[in-house]
Each structure stands twice: as structure tokens, then as C-alpha cells.
Design a protein around this motif. Structure first.
Motif, PDB file in Angstrom:
ATOM      1  N   ASP A 193       0.867  -1.274  -0.024  1.00 28.09           N
ATOM      2  CA  ASP A 193      -0.152   0.085   0.040  1.00 28.09           C
ATOM      3  C   ASP A 193       0.967   1.406  -0.167  1.00 28.09           C
ATOM      4  OD1 ASP A 193       0.888   0.318   2.631  1.00 28.09           O
ATOM      5  OD2 ASP A 193      -0.975  -0.101   3.591  1.00 28.09           O
ATOM      6  N   PHE A 194      -0.005   2.461  -0.087  1.00 31.75           N
ATOM      7  CA  PHE A 194       0.910   3.819  -0.114  1.00 31.75           C
ATOM      8  C   PHE A 194       1.837   3.790   0.982  1.00 31.75           C
ATOM      9  CE2 PHE A 194      -2.282   6.003  -3.065  1.00 31.75           C
ATOM     10  CZ  PHE A 194      -2.074   5.193  -4.114  1.00 31.75           C
ATOM     11  N   SER A 195       1.135   3.644   2.278  1.00 27.81           N
ATOM     12  CA  SER A 195       1.974   4.291   3.603  1.00 27.81           C
ATOM     13  C   SER A 195       3.076   3.187   3.709  1.00 27.81           C
ATOM     14  CB  SER A 195       1.080   4.049   4.820  1.00 27.81           C
ATOM     15  OG  SER A 195       1.720   4.257   5.712  1.00 27.81           O
ATOM     16  N   GLY A 196       2.854   1.905   3.170  1.00 27.18           N
ATOM     17  CA  GLY A 196       4.311   0.962   3.297  1.00 27.18           C
ATOM     18  C   GLY A 196       5.086   1.303   2.182  1.00 27.18           C
ATOM     19  N   PHE A 197       4.854   1.434   1.259  1.00 34.51           N
ATOM     20  CA  PHE A 197       5.964   1.957   0.323  1.00 34.51           C
ATOM     21  C   PHE A 197       6.745   3.120   0.747  1.00 34.51           C
ATOM     22  CE2 PHE A 197       7.304   4.523  -3.643  1.00 34.51           C
ATOM     23  CZ  PHE A 197       8.056   3.310  -4.224  1.00 34.51           C
ATOM     24  N   THR A 198       6.078   4.245   1.156  1.00 34.11           N
ATOM     25  CA  THR A 198       6.539   5.331   1.804  1.00 34.11           C
ATOM     26  C   THR A 198       7.772   4.930   2.842  1.00 34.11           C
ATOM     27  OG1 THR A 198       4.808   6.425   1.047  1.00 34.11           O
ATOM     28  CG2 THR A 198       6.200   7.766   2.726  1.00 34.11           C
ATOM     29  N   ASN A 202      11.969   5.114   2.852  1.00 31.41           N
ATOM     30  CA  ASN A 202      12.418   6.088   3.977  1.00 31.41           C
ATOM     31  C   ASN A 202      13.486   5.163   4.932  1.00 31.41           C
ATOM     32  OD1 ASN A 202      11.259   8.511   3.266  1.00 31.41           O
ATOM     33  ND2 ASN A 202       9.538   8.197   4.492  1.00 31.41           N
ATOM     34  N   ALA A 203      12.924   4.078   5.155  1.00 35.57           N
ATOM     35  CA  ALA A 203      13.877   3.063   5.798  1.00 35.57           C
ATOM     36  C   ALA A 203      15.247   2.884   5.248  1.00 35.57           C
ATOM     37  CB  ALA A 203      12.861   1.925   6.318  1.00 35.57           C
ATOM     38  N   LEU A 204      15.019   2.822   3.950  1.00 38.13           N
ATOM     39  CA  LEU A 204      16.240   2.393   3.136  1.00 38.13           C
ATOM     40  C   LEU A 204      17.261   3.915   2.736  1.00 38.13           C
ATOM     41  CD1 LEU A 204      14.744   0.298   0.377  1.00 38.13           C
ATOM     42  CD2 LEU A 204      16.350  -0.274   2.101  1.00 38.13           C
ATOM     43  N   GLY A 205      16.725   4.763   3.524  1.00 37.51           N
ATOM     44  CA  GLY A 205      17.601   6.265   3.091  1.00 37.51           C
ATOM     45  C   GLY A 205      17.193   6.983   1.948  1.00 37.51           C
ATOM     46  N   GLY A 206      15.760   6.799   1.318  1.00 38.52           N
ATOM     47  CA  GLY A 206      15.750   7.378   0.107  1.00 38.52           C
ATOM     48  C   GLY A 206      16.143   6.684  -0.976  1.00 38.52           C
ATOM     49  N   VAL A 207      15.790   6.995  -2.260  1.00 41.45           N
ATOM     50  CA  VAL A 207      16.049   6.426  -3.451  1.00 41.45           C
ATOM     51  C   VAL A 207      16.423   7.560  -4.520  1.00 41.45           C
ATOM     52  CG1 VAL A 207      13.885   6.388  -4.412  1.00 41.45           C
ATOM     53  CG2 VAL A 207      15.257   4.683  -5.261  1.00 41.45           C
ATOM     54  N   THR A 208      17.523   7.093  -5.358  1.00 43.04           N
ATOM     55  CA  THR A 208      18.113   8.080  -6.500  1.00 43.04           C
ATOM     56  C   THR A 208      17.622   7.641  -7.700  1.00 43.04           C
ATOM     57  OG1 THR A 208      20.146   8.266  -5.192  1.00 43.04           O
ATOM     58  CG2 THR A 208      20.111   8.887  -7.537  1.00 43.04           C
ATOM     59  N   VAL A 209      16.965   8.436  -8.277  1.00 40.14           N
ATOM     60  CA  VAL A 209      16.261   8.367  -9.760  1.00 40.14           C
ATOM     61  C   VAL A 209      16.740   9.396 -10.695  1.00 40.14           C
ATOM     62  CG1 VAL A 209      14.197   8.078 -11.022  1.00 40.14           C
ATOM     63  CG2 VAL A 209      14.251   7.101  -8.770  1.00 40.14           C
ATOM     64  N   THR A 210      16.981   8.972 -11.792  1.00 41.20           N
ATOM     65  CA  THR A 210      17.142  10.098 -13.050  1.00 41.20           C
ATOM     66  C   THR A 210      15.984  10.036 -13.793  1.00 41.20           C
ATOM     67  OG1 THR A 210      19.485   9.344 -13.078  1.00 41.20           O
ATOM     68  CG2 THR A 210      18.774  10.695 -14.738  1.00 41.20           C
ATOM     69  N   ASP A 277      23.674  -3.881  10.497  1.00 42.16           N
ATOM     70  CA  ASP A 277      22.942  -2.792  11.512  1.00 42.16           C
ATOM     71  C   ASP A 277      21.349  -3.521  11.809  1.00 42.16           C
ATOM     72  OD1 ASP A 277      21.627  -0.827  12.784  1.00 42.16           O
ATOM     73  OD2 ASP A 277      22.440   0.613  11.443  1.00 42.16           O
ATOM     74  N   PRO A 278      21.495  -4.298  12.864  1.00 51.64           N
ATOM     75  CA  PRO A 278      20.108  -4.911  13.243  1.00 51.64           C
ATOM     76  C   PRO A 278      19.079  -3.827  13.452  1.00 51.64           C
ATOM     77  CG  PRO A 278      21.820  -5.778  14.690  1.00 51.64           C
ATOM     78  CD  PRO A 278      22.359  -4.864  13.936  1.00 51.64           C
ATOM     79  N   THR A 279      19.197  -2.665  13.905  1.00 47.41           N
ATOM     80  CA  THR A 279      18.189  -1.922  14.223  1.00 47.41           C
ATOM     81  C   THR A 279      17.432  -1.487  12.745  1.00 47.41           C
ATOM     82  OG1 THR A 279      19.118  -0.908  16.160  1.00 47.41           O
ATOM     83  CG2 THR A 279      17.524   0.585  14.926  1.00 47.41           C
ATOM     84  N   GLU A 280      18.376  -1.151  11.869  1.00 44.07           N
ATOM     85  CA  GLU A 280      17.945  -0.783  10.722  1.00 44.07           C
ATOM     86  C   GLU A 280      17.174  -1.699   9.884  1.00 44.07           C
ATOM     87  OE1 GLU A 280      19.806   1.676   6.481  1.00 44.07           O
ATOM     88  OE2 GLU A 280      21.029   0.810   7.932  1.00 44.07           O
ATOM     89  N   LEU A 281      17.648  -3.355   9.879  1.00 42.16           N
ATOM     90  CA  LEU A 281      17.225  -4.270   9.424  1.00 42.16           C
ATOM     91  C   LEU A 281      15.782  -4.330  10.072  1.00 42.16           C
ATOM     92  CD1 LEU A 281      17.086  -6.891   7.836  1.00 42.16           C
ATOM     93  CD2 LEU A 281      18.300  -8.043   9.824  1.00 42.16           C
ATOM     94  N   TYR A 282      15.616  -4.075  11.356  1.00 44.73           N
ATOM     95  CA  TYR A 282      14.173  -4.431  11.824  1.00 44.73           C
ATOM     96  C   TYR A 282      13.417  -3.355  11.345  1.00 44.73           C
ATOM     97  CZ  TYR A 282      10.310  -4.324  15.028  1.00 44.73           C
ATOM     98  OH  TYR A 282       9.091  -4.340  15.546  1.00 44.73           O
ATOM     99  N   GLN A 283      13.767  -1.973  11.285  1.00 43.37           N
ATOM    100  CA  GLN A 283      13.017  -0.895  10.514  1.00 43.37           C
ATOM    101  C   GLN A 283      12.361  -1.323   9.335  1.00 43.37           C
ATOM    102  OE1 GLN A 283      15.569   2.576  11.185  1.00 43.37           O
ATOM    103  NE2 GLN A 283      15.048   2.908  13.337  1.00 43.37           N
ATOM    104  N   ALA A 285      12.242  -4.215   7.768  1.00 43.43           N
ATOM    105  CA  ALA A 285      11.136  -5.432   8.069  1.00 43.43           C
ATOM    106  C   ALA A 285      10.007  -5.006   8.354  1.00 43.43           C
ATOM    107  CB  ALA A 285      11.955  -6.420   8.900  1.00 43.43           C
ATOM    108  N   ASP A 286      10.047  -4.072   9.491  1.00 39.70           N
ATOM    109  CA  ASP A 286       8.465  -3.723   9.892  1.00 39.70           C
ATOM    110  C   ASP A 286       7.656  -2.881   8.963  1.00 39.70           C
ATOM    111  OD1 ASP A 286       6.903  -3.471  12.051  1.00 39.70           O
ATOM    112  OD2 ASP A 286       7.591  -1.537  12.847  1.00 39.70           O
ATOM    113  N   SER A 287       8.505  -2.023   8.297  1.00 36.83           N
ATOM    114  CA  SER A 287       7.954  -1.039   7.139  1.00 36.83           C
ATOM    115  C   SER A 287       7.363  -2.141   6.003  1.00 36.83           C
ATOM    116  CB  SER A 287       9.153  -0.139   6.584  1.00 36.83           C
ATOM    117  OG  SER A 287       9.247   0.745   7.458  1.00 36.83           O
ATOM    118  N   VAL A 288       8.384  -3.222   5.945  1.00 35.98           N
ATOM    119  CA  VAL A 288       7.765  -3.984   4.612  1.00 35.98           C
ATOM    120  C   VAL A 288       6.579  -4.898   5.016  1.00 35.98           C
ATOM    121  CG1 VAL A 288       8.296  -5.975   3.101  1.00 35.98           C
ATOM    122  CG2 VAL A 288       9.711  -3.972   3.527  1.00 35.98           C
TER     123      VAL A 288
END
Length: 351
Positions: A193-198, A202-210, A277-283, A285-288
Motif C-alpha cells: 500500500d501507499f503508506s508502506g511503500f513510503t 524512507n527506511a532505506l534512506g531514500g532512492v536515487t532516480v534519474t 545494522d540490526p536496528t535498521e534491518l528491523y525498521q 522489515a517492520d515497514s515492509v
């Protein structure tokens, strides 16, 4: 030396041993407590992530009247604890979740559910190559009769919009319509869904697109100059939804942006070493998991991890993105239909 002196000496020798014993017992209790807390925390995290995932029993809903399942092992494959066969997964991006976050991002409620994005992800035998086929939402199709969650079924609909299948009959009807269109068995279903994708972006630190051209879309609220941009989750979602601000305003232009976004996300995931980074991994995983609806074959953390581990040899460079060949619909120039025989040839290559 007197008897008293001997007793004093024994007492002095005994006290350090007692202190060491007490200290060791305290350390042991502390370690045991930490271990118990760690196990409890890990157990709670697993339970929490597992309970995040929503699922639909597609197999029971559709029964046996489906294309044959084609699971092909790579040549020379040996027994492996991880799956290696070919796989077809229907991935939908939808606004089907009600809630303040989704509504703030432009999502609808459960009664107005729509599938904004539809992709068939084909994993080759061996899981080292993949093809992602986008199906334009404006494609006119014959929508088959679909079972309804409340009982009964929908009527067959001719020249129906492809994305109406989800609106009418939910995930089961979306899968059945894709299988009817492609004659390819969907082994799994994943919806985000929209919220989860967002949150994922964010959990990945953003995404770079051209982007190849300027984007100015009042509907998606996105304004970007042509060039390379690092997007946060809200901007990435707006890019995935942008349609009227590029090209001729058709769904085909939006699909091109979505395919760029998919490639960029895969590269971002590959560049992010979550295991360190277990904390980042959990964040992440939780988002997904909080954003997912899957079929019952992928509705546990164990099954999702197994799928992810089976893709460790798949790089972003080995992912091919294509769009189902289409032509303007004779009945409506604002709609498209599958172009034949090109579309059939494409789907045949994925069986």
C-alpha cells in the motif's frame, strides 16, 4: 602461631573466595537475564513482524481451474534448502488500505480500492535473472467471473478496465484476471500500500532516480527538473503515481517511471548492508511486513526470508523491465488492448 591466628588466617582466605563466588553468581545471573531478555525480545520481534503480514487464500478461492503450475529447476541443480525453481509473482501497488496515513498520501478506503500498479515478476530457474512485466491499468480485458469474499461470484465482463478486477473482487479476482489474460500461473501474490511503500523508501534512506524530462503533475503533487534526484518516500510515491505531468499523459509514461523506480530500489537495497545494522534491518522489515498482503504461501516471516535468501544471486543488472505490448483500443483511443501476437509471445516466454 596460635589457634586464634590460624582461625583468622582461614577466615581471611575464605572471604575473597566468597566474594569471587558471589561476583560470579551475580555475573551468571546477569548474563542469564540478558540472554532471556534477548530471546524474549527476538521472539517478540518475530511475532510482531509475522503478525504484521495480511494474507488471502488465493488457491482456495480460485480452485483448480487455473493455468498449470510450472516450477522448473535449473540444469544440474542439486538438493538445496532454498527454492531454485522458476516463479511468477503478481505484484500490485494499491490504495486499498483505509487509514489516516494512506488518506494523507492520496489513498482510498477499502470500498474504493484500486490497483494503481500491476507487475508480473518472473524469476528464472536458478533465481539469478528476472523479468518484470508491467500491465497498463488502462488495458481493456475480458474480466472472468470471480469469487466474492462474501460468497457468490461476479459476472463475466467484456471490454472491462484491467484494474477494475481488484475493485470488483479483490486480490483473487486480480489474480484470476491476470491468469486469464496471460495464461500464466501466478505462483504468489504480493500487494503493497501507499503508506508502506513510503516507509520502506524512507527506511532505506531514500532512492536515487534519474528523470529524462521535467515533471510537473498537479495530481501527484510532484515537480522535478530533468536530471538525477534523491527522493524520500513521499516523493518516490508521487513519482510512481505521476501520469499527467509527463509525455502524453497516458499510463504508459507512468509505467516507464515506475520501472526506473523499481531498478533504483533494487540498487539501493543491494547497496544497503542491512545485516550489519540490526536496528535498521528491523525498521525495514517492520515497514515492509506492515504494508503487505500476500497469498497464504508467503504469509509468514520464514517464507518471506526463504524467498529473499533464494534471490541473493540476483543483481539489479540482471532484472529486465518490459511493458506488455499494447495498441490503442478500437473502441476507445484513451484505452489500450494487448497487441498480438507480441503479447502472447511475451507471456509464453514466462511459462
Amino acid at each position: 602461631m596460635t589457634g586464634d591466628d590460624a582461625n583468622d588466617g582461614a577466615g581471611d582466605a575464605g572471604r575473597p573466595r566468597g566474594r569471587r563466588s558471589t561476583a560470579l553468581r551475580a555475573a551468571g545471573l546477569t548474563l542469564t537475564g540478558a540472554l532471556v531478555l534477548g530471546i524474549a525480545a527476538a521472539g517478540w520481534a518475530y511475532w510482531h513482524l509475522n503478525s504484521n503480514i495480511k494474507s488471502v487464500d488465493i488457491n482456495s478461492a480460485l480452485g483448480a481451474d487455473r493455468p498449470p503450475r510450472a516450477v522448473t529447476a535449473p540444469p544440474g541443480a542439486t538438493a538445496s534448502p532454498l527454492p531454485t525453481g522458476s516463479l511468477n509473482i503478481l505484484v500490485l501497488g494499491s490504495d486499498s488500505r483505509s487509514g489516516k496515513e494512506n488518506q494523507a498520501l492520496g489513498g482510498g478506503n477499502s470500498e474504493g480500492a484500486r490497483s494503481d500498479t500491476a507487475m508480473v515478476v518472473h524469476l528464472d530457474a536458478g533465481r539469478t535473472k528476472a523479468t518484470v512485466v508491467s500491465i497498463p491499468r488502462d488495458t481493456l480485458v475480458t474480466r472472468p467471473s470471480c469469487p466474492l469474499p462474501s460468497g457468490g461470484s461476479t459476472a463475466v465482463a467484456y471490454n472491462a478496465m484491467f484494474n477494475s478486477a481488484y475493485s470488483v473482487g479483490g486480490p483473487a479476482c486480480a489474480v484470476k484476471t491476470v491468469e486469464s489474460l496471460t495464461d500464466v500461473r501466478m505462483d504468489h501474490y504480493i500487494e503493497i500500500d501507499f503508506s508502506g511503500f513510503t516507509k520502506l523508501v524512507n527506511a532505506l534512506g531514500g532512492v536515487t532516480v534519474t528523470t529524462d524530462e521535467d515533471i510537473a503533475d498537479d495530481d501527484s503533487h510532484l515537480t522535478l527538473k530533468a536530471g538525477t534526484h534523491h527522493l524520500d518516500g513521499k516523493q518516490a510515491l508521487a513519482l510512481a503515481r505521476t501520469r499527467h505531468g509527463i509525455g502524453d499523459g497516458s499510463d504508459l509514461g507512468r509505467i516507464g517511471l515506475q520501472q526506473k523506480l523499481v531498478k533504483s530500489l533494487l540498487e539501493q537495497i543491494a547497496a544497503t548492508d542491512l545485516l550489519t545494522d540490526p536496528t535498521e534491518l528491523y525498521q525495514v522489515a517492520d515497514s515492509v511486513t506492515a504494508s503487505l498482503t500476500t497469498d497464504t504461501g508467503l504469509d509468514s516471516l520464514t517464507e518471506l526470508i526463504s524467498l529473499g535468501q533464494s534471490l541473493k544471486g540476483l543483481s539489479a543488472g540482471q532484472v529486465r523491465t518490459v511493458t506488455m505490448p499494447v495498441v490503442p483500443a478500437p473502441s476507445d483511443p484513451n484505452r489500450v488492448v494487448a497487441e498480438q501476437p507480441e503479447a502472447s509471445d511475451l507471456w509464453k516466454s514466462l511459462r
